[in-house]
Structures are given as C-alpha cells and as structure tokens.
Design a protein around this motif. Sequence first.
Motif, PDB file in Angstrom:
ATOM      1  N   THR A 217       0.833  -1.205   0.000  1.00 37.84           N
ATOM      2  CA  THR A 217       0.000   0.000   0.000  1.00 37.84           C
ATOM      3  C   THR A 217       0.866   1.253   0.000  1.00 37.84           C
ATOM      4  OG1 THR A 217      -0.160   0.011   2.414  1.00 37.84           O
ATOM      5  CG2 THR A 217      -1.910  -1.141   1.205  1.00 37.84           C
ATOM      6  N   VAL A 218       0.286   2.366  -0.431  1.00 33.70           N
ATOM      7  CA  VAL A 218       1.009   3.643  -0.489  1.00 33.70           C
ATOM      8  C   VAL A 218       1.278   4.138   0.925  1.00 33.70           C
ATOM      9  CG1 VAL A 218       0.856   6.056  -1.219  1.00 33.70           C
ATOM     10  CG2 VAL A 218       0.029   4.233  -2.736  1.00 33.70           C
ATOM     11  N   CYS A 219       2.538   4.485   1.194  1.00 36.40           N
ATOM     12  CA  CYS A 219       2.916   4.929   2.538  1.00 36.40           C
ATOM     13  C   CYS A 219       2.542   6.399   2.748  1.00 36.40           C
ATOM     14  CB  CYS A 219       4.403   4.721   2.777  1.00 36.40           C
ATOM     15  SG  CYS A 219       5.479   5.801   1.799  1.00 36.40           S
ATOM     16  N   GLU A 220       2.612   6.838   3.990  1.00 40.71           N
ATOM     17  CA  GLU A 220       2.176   8.190   4.350  1.00 40.71           C
ATOM     18  C   GLU A 220       3.006   9.266   3.644  1.00 40.71           C
ATOM     19  OE1 GLU A 220       1.367  10.943   8.354  1.00 40.71           O
ATOM     20  OE2 GLU A 220       2.325   8.970   8.523  1.00 40.71           O
ATOM     21  N   THR A 221       4.324   9.081   3.601  1.00 38.38           N
ATOM     22  CA  THR A 221       5.201  10.096   2.993  1.00 38.38           C
ATOM     23  C   THR A 221       4.891  10.277   1.513  1.00 38.38           C
ATOM     24  OG1 THR A 221       6.957   9.545   4.552  1.00 38.38           O
ATOM     25  CG2 THR A 221       7.596  10.738   2.565  1.00 38.38           C
ATOM     26  N   VAL A 222       4.749   9.181   0.808  1.00 38.59           N
ATOM     27  CA  VAL A 222       4.457   9.245  -0.625  1.00 38.59           C
ATOM     28  C   VAL A 222       3.051   9.778  -0.863  1.00 38.59           C
ATOM     29  CG1 VAL A 222       4.117   7.830  -2.692  1.00 38.59           C
ATOM     30  CG2 VAL A 222       6.123   7.454  -1.249  1.00 38.59           C
ATOM     31  N   ALA A 223       2.113   9.406   0.001  1.00 42.08           N
ATOM     32  CA  ALA A 223       0.744   9.909  -0.130  1.00 42.08           C
ATOM     33  C   ALA A 223       0.723  11.433  -0.089  1.00 42.08           C
ATOM     34  CB  ALA A 223      -0.137   9.326   0.975  1.00 42.08           C
ATOM     35  N   LYS A 224       1.457  12.007   0.828  1.00 42.30           N
ATOM     36  CA  LYS A 224       1.515  13.475   0.939  1.00 42.30           C
ATOM     37  C   LYS A 224       2.216  14.080  -0.281  1.00 42.30           C
ATOM     38  CE  LYS A 224       1.467  13.646   6.006  1.00 42.30           C
ATOM     39  NZ  LYS A 224       2.271  13.935   7.229  1.00 42.30           N
TER      40      LYS A 224
END
Length: 489
Positions: A217-224
């Motif tokens: 799944t997409v991690c928090e850092t990349v999501a932002k």
Amino acid sequence: MGYDIGTSSVKAAIVDAETGQTIASAQYPDAEAPIMSKQAGWAEQEPEMWWEELKKATERVEQKANGALADVKAIGISYQMHGLVCVDKEGTPLRPSIIWCDGRAVPYGNAAFEAIGKEQCLSHMLNSPGNFTAAKLAWVKENEPELFANIHKIMLPGDYIAMKLSGGDIKTTISGLSEGMFWDFKNNEVSKDIMNYFGFDDSLIAEIVPTFSVQSTVCETVAKELGIPMGTPIAYRGGDQPNNALSLNVMKPGEIAATGGTSGVVYGVLGDVNYDPLSRVNTFAHVNHNQPDTRLGVLLCINGTGILNAWVKRTVAPEGISYGEMNDLAESVPVGAEGLSVIPFGNGAERVLQNENPGASLHGINFNIHTKAHIIRAAQEGIAFSFAYGMEIMKNMGMEITTIKAGHANLFLSPLFRRTLAAVTGASIQLYETDGSVGAAYGAGIGAGIYSDSDDAFKTLKHIATESPVENAEEYLVAYNRWKTALGK
C-alpha cells in the motif's frame, strides 16, 4: 491509476472504474529520457530517474484531473522488461539499472545455456538465459564483486517503483521472475539450475506475490508527496508486453496482441507449458498464469517492420506524401504487387530467423511494370508476411490463433496491412483504443477486487473496428508463399 515505466518516459493515467473513460493522462519527460552507455553495447538508467519522472507525470495528471487523485482506489504498474535493479538493505540502488537493451551479459547467458543444457533450459525456463536479468546479475557478480556482496535484493523496474510507492516493501511476481529467467515452469519454483550455476543465494529473490493482488500500500510520505490517499493498494504489476496484452484483454489461449511500431511485436497466450526448440520466440508467464491454469505469453519480436514503412516513405514514396496517402497509393496496385516481394529484415539480427541478419531486399523486380506504388504495397505485404511467418512458429507450439487484437495506431492504421495479415493468418483483427498506462489501471482494478475479472474490467474497452479474413484469400496466399521462397534464398 496506472503507471507505465518506459525507457523514454513515464506515463500516468486515471481511469473511471465504472465508465472505463480515461479521466486524465500525461507523460514525463516530453523528450526521450537519457540512456547511459559507458561502453559500446551498454545501456543503463538510474532507477531514481524513473521515480522523479513518475512524480512529474503525476503532477501533470493532477493538473488535468480536477482533484481525482484523492479518489484513487488502486494503483497498477507496467514497466520496461528485463532490467536489473540492485538495492542494499535500505532500498538504495547500488548502481544504475542495466536495462533491457544492454548487451553485455550475452556471453554469460550463452555459457549458462551450454553448461545447463539446451533441453534443460528450454523445457524448464522455456528460453535460453541469453541476455536476460539473471545473466546481467552474473555480469555484476564477476565484474563488481564488492558491489555484488552488498546486494540485499534484486528487482525489476516495476518492483522498484512499487517499493518506492510503499516506502520499502520489496515484492516480485512469477511473471516478473520468468522474464528474468529465474522461474522453473516444470517444478513451479525459483530455478535451482540458474541459481546454482551462477552462484546466487536464494535470499536475493524478493517475496513473491500474485500479479493481481493487494501487494502493498502507499505509505504516508508518498501519499503526501503525490496527493494519493495513504493506504491505496498497489494491486498489479506487469512487464510492458504482457501489460499491453492485458490492456487489449488478451488473456485466453489462442488470443494475440500485436503492435506495429518501429519493430513489430506479436504476443500470444498459450495454455500449455511448451517452447520452440529453436528458441526463435521468448516464452514467459503471462499476467494471469496461476497453477493449475497455465497461461504463458509467447513473445515474437520482428525488428524490421514499421522502420521499413518509414524508410519507404522517406526514400521511395513521392516527396511530402503522408502515410494515409501512401496507403492509398499502395491500394492502386493488385494483391501481390504483380510479382514483387520485399523481405523486411533490415534492422539487425532477427531472433525469428535464429539471429540471422539477411538484410532487407526486393525480389522479382520488373522494370517494365513496377512503380513506387508497387514497392509501397510489397513493403506492407512483406511486413504482414513476416508477422504471419512468426505466428507459424506459435502455431507449431500448439497455439490456435483465432483473434489478433491491436491498438488503433501505427501500421494497424493501414487497411491494406490489416487485410493482408488477416488473409494469410485466417484470424480476425480487432482494433481498440487503449495504451499501457490505461491497461495498468485496469489491472489495478482487477487486483483490488473492484472488478471480478478481466472481462468485467474491459467491458467498456472501446472497440474501433474489426478486420475479418477475406473469403477468397488465394491471391494473398500465393503472394505469401512466393515471399517465403524468396526468404529461403
């Protein structure tokens, strides 16, 4: 959302799951991305460059998509095949990726083929180790031993992008391992022959996940950073040619996906584990290969196709003519170009000819009959005949070819080319509007369970036209047999 990690650029597309409409698509960069070649025959790219291109392509999609990134439910990845990415325990690349068109590993693959044995390689890996990913890793081991000792995992380009999106999850697929020559189809496991011969530790191979599944799944850092929701499943990855087949819903035995750009590619689905004893085609696990349902992708590549048509336009056709006008001129000449045949193999050694390089040639020229129009027609027929010649190899492997699917682009824009190919193969040609990044988006939908299967996913795929085989194909078959006689000489 789909990403297509190409050699020249990264493409991104957002597809509406219900309507199948492409909401937005973009690529980056506009000019072709650089390829490093420190020595003749070498070709490398920095994996971090692909990631930066992906971020730029995503920015461009966001500008067109009116906030749709926030609604992304799944991500799929298509990628350039056969590249080698080596990372340390932190996931940092230890060297540039040795990409698909790098030729340095050929001697390593050929030596493995000889040592392991032709029959063992072809019956278990379905190919010669040749210039594929495993042989490239062998080159690194011998020539960069200190770097090799620091490798934590090896990956394909798509695996690397999935790792970056997830913040560090390193996974791969059977389809990916097969394109690198790491998969044993008879024993359904990572190839002990390859690993033992080259002296590779099993720990170098990443965790294997299904091609269609929630892989990470997409991690928090990349999501932002990207504007995609945290936790979005990365639900599909596939090499560019298997993914092109997926984008045309070529998933069943006997179906064919074809492209006719500079080179021509025919990719067919086989339902049994088989191989060509002369190794004139490559065979990999297709994206839907899953025991006990064997689904293999048989890949035929012909170098001298669209490049011949472009050469004819540039040097033979009337100056300033368009491709459409050139097609019209060719249609003014009878089927078979009144005895003129063109052999199109003028763009390097051809795998389909057992790596022979006969060059391109014209046969049967009559100075009193033949004109520019005849050469134009004979060239297009010769390209179609080369496709059919390769498909005969596929048929001999047990593939019953009934349907050829293609994007409405390049050579498939020519009615003459389509008609000739349908006539000599006996298969109908179906044209669709799609591309690799859109196909990867559909793959993500399948993997995330948004669609029940590929037929559900592609029910909205836009069908442009169908070319059915002509009822009386005798003229075409006479011309094809004359062409094969010329090739034999």
